[in-house]
Design an enzyme around this catalytic site. Structure first.
Site, PDB file in Angstrom:
ATOM      1  N   HIS A 204      -1.968   2.126   4.571  1.00  0.00           N
ATOM      2  CA  HIS A 204      -1.152   2.860   3.600  1.00  0.00           C
ATOM      3  C   HIS A 204      -1.358   2.287   2.195  1.00  0.00           C
ATOM      4  O   HIS A 204      -1.526   1.078   2.030  1.00  0.00           O
ATOM      5  CB  HIS A 204       0.320   2.795   4.006  1.00  0.00           C
ATOM      6  CG  HIS A 204       0.593   3.490   5.301  1.00  0.00           C
ATOM      7  ND1 HIS A 204       1.550   3.085   6.185  1.00  0.00           N
ATOM      8  CD2 HIS A 204      -0.018   4.562   5.866  1.00  0.00           C
ATOM      9  CE1 HIS A 204       1.541   3.881   7.239  1.00  0.00           C
ATOM     10  NE2 HIS A 204       0.587   4.774   7.073  1.00  0.00           N
ATOM     11  N   PHE A 205      -1.328   3.160   1.199  1.00  0.00           N
ATOM     12  CA  PHE A 205      -1.625   2.697  -0.153  1.00  0.00           C
ATOM     13  C   PHE A 205      -1.088   3.661  -1.198  1.00  0.00           C
ATOM     14  O   PHE A 205      -0.756   4.822  -0.899  1.00  0.00           O
ATOM     15  CB  PHE A 205      -3.145   2.547  -0.352  1.00  0.00           C
ATOM     16  CG  PHE A 205      -3.913   3.840  -0.237  1.00  0.00           C
ATOM     17  CD1 PHE A 205      -3.986   4.734  -1.308  1.00  0.00           C
ATOM     18  CD2 PHE A 205      -4.566   4.166   0.940  1.00  0.00           C
ATOM     19  CE1 PHE A 205      -4.684   5.924  -1.204  1.00  0.00           C
ATOM     20  CE2 PHE A 205      -5.275   5.373   1.056  1.00  0.00           C
ATOM     21  CZ  PHE A 205      -5.326   6.244  -0.021  1.00  0.00           C
ATOM     22  N   GLU A 207      -2.785   4.632  -4.968  1.00  0.00           N
ATOM     23  CA  GLU A 207      -4.048   4.341  -5.661  1.00  0.00           C
ATOM     24  C   GLU A 207      -4.189   5.190  -6.921  1.00  0.00           C
ATOM     25  O   GLU A 207      -3.918   6.391  -6.904  1.00  0.00           O
ATOM     26  CB  GLU A 207      -5.203   4.646  -4.703  1.00  0.00           C
ATOM     27  CG  GLU A 207      -6.584   4.310  -5.230  1.00  0.00           C
ATOM     28  CD  GLU A 207      -7.639   4.456  -4.129  1.00  0.00           C
ATOM     29  OE1 GLU A 207      -7.733   3.555  -3.286  1.00  0.00           O
ATOM     30  OE2 GLU A 207      -8.356   5.471  -4.115  1.00  0.00           O
ATOM     31  N   HIS A 404      -9.242  13.795   8.275  1.00  0.00           N
ATOM     32  CA  HIS A 404      -8.104  13.248   7.519  1.00  0.00           C
ATOM     33  C   HIS A 404      -8.456  12.005   6.710  1.00  0.00           C
ATOM     34  O   HIS A 404      -7.658  11.531   5.920  1.00  0.00           O
ATOM     35  CB  HIS A 404      -6.947  12.921   8.453  1.00  0.00           C
ATOM     36  CG  HIS A 404      -6.976  11.529   9.040  1.00  0.00           C
ATOM     37  ND1 HIS A 404      -8.041  11.025   9.756  1.00  0.00           N
ATOM     38  CD2 HIS A 404      -6.056  10.529   9.004  1.00  0.00           C
ATOM     39  CE1 HIS A 404      -7.766   9.805  10.151  1.00  0.00           C
ATOM     40  NE2 HIS A 404      -6.595   9.463   9.710  1.00  0.00           N
ATOM     41  N   GLY A 407     -12.029   7.091   8.837  1.00  0.00           N
ATOM     42  CA  GLY A 407     -12.107   6.661  10.228  1.00  0.00           C
ATOM     43  C   GLY A 407     -12.586   5.223  10.304  1.00  0.00           C
ATOM     44  O   GLY A 407     -13.553   4.827   9.648  1.00  0.00           O
ATOM     45  N   LYS A 480      -1.968  -2.049  -1.576  1.00  0.00           N
ATOM     46  CA  LYS A 480      -2.138  -1.810  -0.146  1.00  0.00           C
ATOM     47  C   LYS A 480      -0.911  -2.290   0.607  1.00  0.00           C
ATOM     48  O   LYS A 480      -0.235  -3.228   0.216  1.00  0.00           O
ATOM     49  CB  LYS A 480      -3.347  -2.584   0.393  1.00  0.00           C
ATOM     50  CG  LYS A 480      -4.679  -2.138  -0.167  1.00  0.00           C
ATOM     51  CD  LYS A 480      -5.078  -0.753   0.260  1.00  0.00           C
ATOM     52  CE  LYS A 480      -5.472  -0.669   1.719  1.00  0.00           C
ATOM     53  NZ  LYS A 480      -6.028   0.665   2.081  1.00  0.00           N
TER      54      LYS A 480
END
Length: 481
Positions: A204-205, A207, A404, A407, A480
């Site tokens: 999760h981030f 940015e 999405h 990967g 992050k």
């Protein structure tokens, strides 16, 4: 050379034939080219085949090019089930219910923001809690918490943390109806109580990026995107709340599979008939967690805007800061699709896959009806992210779905071992990217080489026609989880 037992249909599709393993009700299709096929895990192929054994599956068991092994279903998996004969499975949604991304545009150019990037990232890091178990500054009482679960981002905007236009530019308007807070366990409430407005851990981030390439000028204009423009991407989900909802229902679904005599090749596929009390309870609880996630991203967006206000000394409207779109990539939804020429209602599981509806779809906001749904694909923190658009072919072939993200290539433990003795933060700075995180191990887990190259992944869905490239975004600074 194609993997033994699989059949290459064309340059972007690999078939897992119906006879690949016993019990398959349909075939599997993995959208992947020969470059990414070299990184395809055998366990992930098995999972695509396993999903095809579930009752009531419609069409093929699908996987996107960011496929990797997950809990029961692959990450990057898409599966549609009939509402009478089919099932619903928490493994097809994942632990982080409604993990998703939202993308904001500004009218600022890269050269205006670059000198202030450290200040902005420090502001993000101060205002948006990150890391495992991180707690936010919001303290909601029980009634407020219940309203979040029922109304999602709608409730957040009503409290003054956003604009009505934000809801127009979010999948499902930032809220899915049919949630039931009364089904949520005390433990889930406790885990979620202080986590609204927090990023959490893992990949999760938040940015800050700039547009470095435009592939379709007309659609980019419709989305308000131009070259060198600054954008902000937020990637998070339902935090510990959604994780606990999933955990609670995995036990329920294990019992349900036995009760309804559903044979499972893998217990992680635990499920219940869609038309059963257990499935209705899961769906209502999953929707509550999905609404928690939409509320979470709405709060974080508000604090992102505040950071820009503090640094630039002006309001969001003066710098053109507004939401392009918010999209979920871990969710199960009832949707209408055309199958063999007939319109049918199906429950679509997307786990690590993004909804990508084509132009003209009734669920799209008016501003995007003529171009299709914006699709936001985050990459790793060192390379790029992409904006795409939904297509008719994606609707027909993949139930309006696409990839999405990049990967993972390495497990988190593998990445930590690979990063031993290195300063990932320094390496990122050398690339011109400012990074803040909750810890050194987080950066090691998330280093760029731990992921597939997102450009390869996006090229596959673009070439397969599942969605169409519009713009590429490069990172300037990131916090992050």
């Amino acid at each position: 050379m194609t993997i033994e037992g699989l059949h290459r249909i064309d340059a972007t599709r690999l078939e897992v034939p119906k006879g690949y393993k016993a019990g398959m009700r349909t075939n599997g299709i993995i959208y992947i080219d020969e470059v990414l096929e070299k990184e395809l895990e055998k366990e992930a192929i098995e999972q695509v085949a396993n999903v095809s054994t579930l009752p009531g599956i419609v069409g093929s068991s699908l996987a996107m090019p960011d496929i990797h092994t997950g809990y029961g279903f692959t990450i990057g998996g898409v599966a549609a089930f009939d509402l009478k004969e089919g099932i619903i499975s928490p493994g097809g949604v994942g632990y982080d219910i409604n993990c998703g991304v939202r993308l904001l545009r500004t009218n600022l150019a890269r050269e205006e923001v670059a000198p202030k990037i450290k200040e902005l990232i420090e502001g993000f890091y101060r205002d948006i809690p990150t890391g495992v178990g991180s707690k936010g500054k919001l303290r909601l009482n029980s009634e407020e918490h219940r309203k979040v679960l029922l109304q999602g981002a709608r409730w957040v905007v009503e409290q003054g943390f956003g604009e009505k236009e934000d809801l127009i530019h979010a999948e499902s308007g930032g809220c899915i109806d049919g949630a039931d807070p009364g089904l949520i366990s005390d433990k889930a409430y406790e885990r979620g109580r202080s986590q609204l407005g927090t990023l959490g851990s893992g990949n999760h981030f938040t940015e800050i990026q700039y547009v470095d390439e435009i592939y379709d000028e007309k659609i980019a204009n419709a989305l308000g995107l131009f070259k060198t423009q600054i954008t902000v991407m937020i990637h998070t989900g339902s935090r510990g709340f959604g994780h606990q909802v999933c955990t609670d229902f995995l036990e329920v679904m294990q019992r349900s599979a036995a009760k309804y005599k559903i044979e499972l090749p893998d217990r992680e596929l635990a499920c219940a008939p869609f038309d059963s009390p257990e499935a209705r309870d899961y769906l209502a609880s999953m929707r509550a967690a999905a609404n928690f996630a939409w509320a979470n991203r709405q709060f974080i967006m508000y604090w992102v805007k505040e950071s820009f206000m503090n640094v630039f000394g002006t309001g969001p409207k003066m710098i053109g800061m507004s939401l392009i779109y918010d999209v979920a990539h871990n969710i199960a939804k009832v949707e209408e699709h055309i199958v063999n020429g007939q319109k049918r209602k199906l429950v679509i599981h997307r786990k690590g896959a993004t909804r990508a509806f084509p132009p003209g779809h009734p669920e799209l906001p008016d501003a995007y009806k003529h171009i299709g749904q914006p699709v936001i694909i985050p990459g790793d923190m060192g390379r790029a992210s992409y904006v795409l658009i939904g297509t008719e072919r994606g609707m027909a072939e993949a139930f309006g779905s696409t990839c999405h993200g990049a990967g993972r290539l390495m497990s988190r433990h593998q990445a930590i071992r690979r990063a031993k003795g290195r300063s990932i933060r320094r390496e990122m700075e050398d690339m011109g990217i400012v990074v803040r995180s909750a810890g050194r191990e987080t950066l090691a887990e998330e280093m760029p080489e731990a992921y597939k190259n997102v450009s390869n992944v996006v090229d596959v869905v673009h070439n397969a026609g599942l969605s169409k490239k519009v713009a590429r975004l490069r990172p300037l600074g990131v916090i992050k989880g």
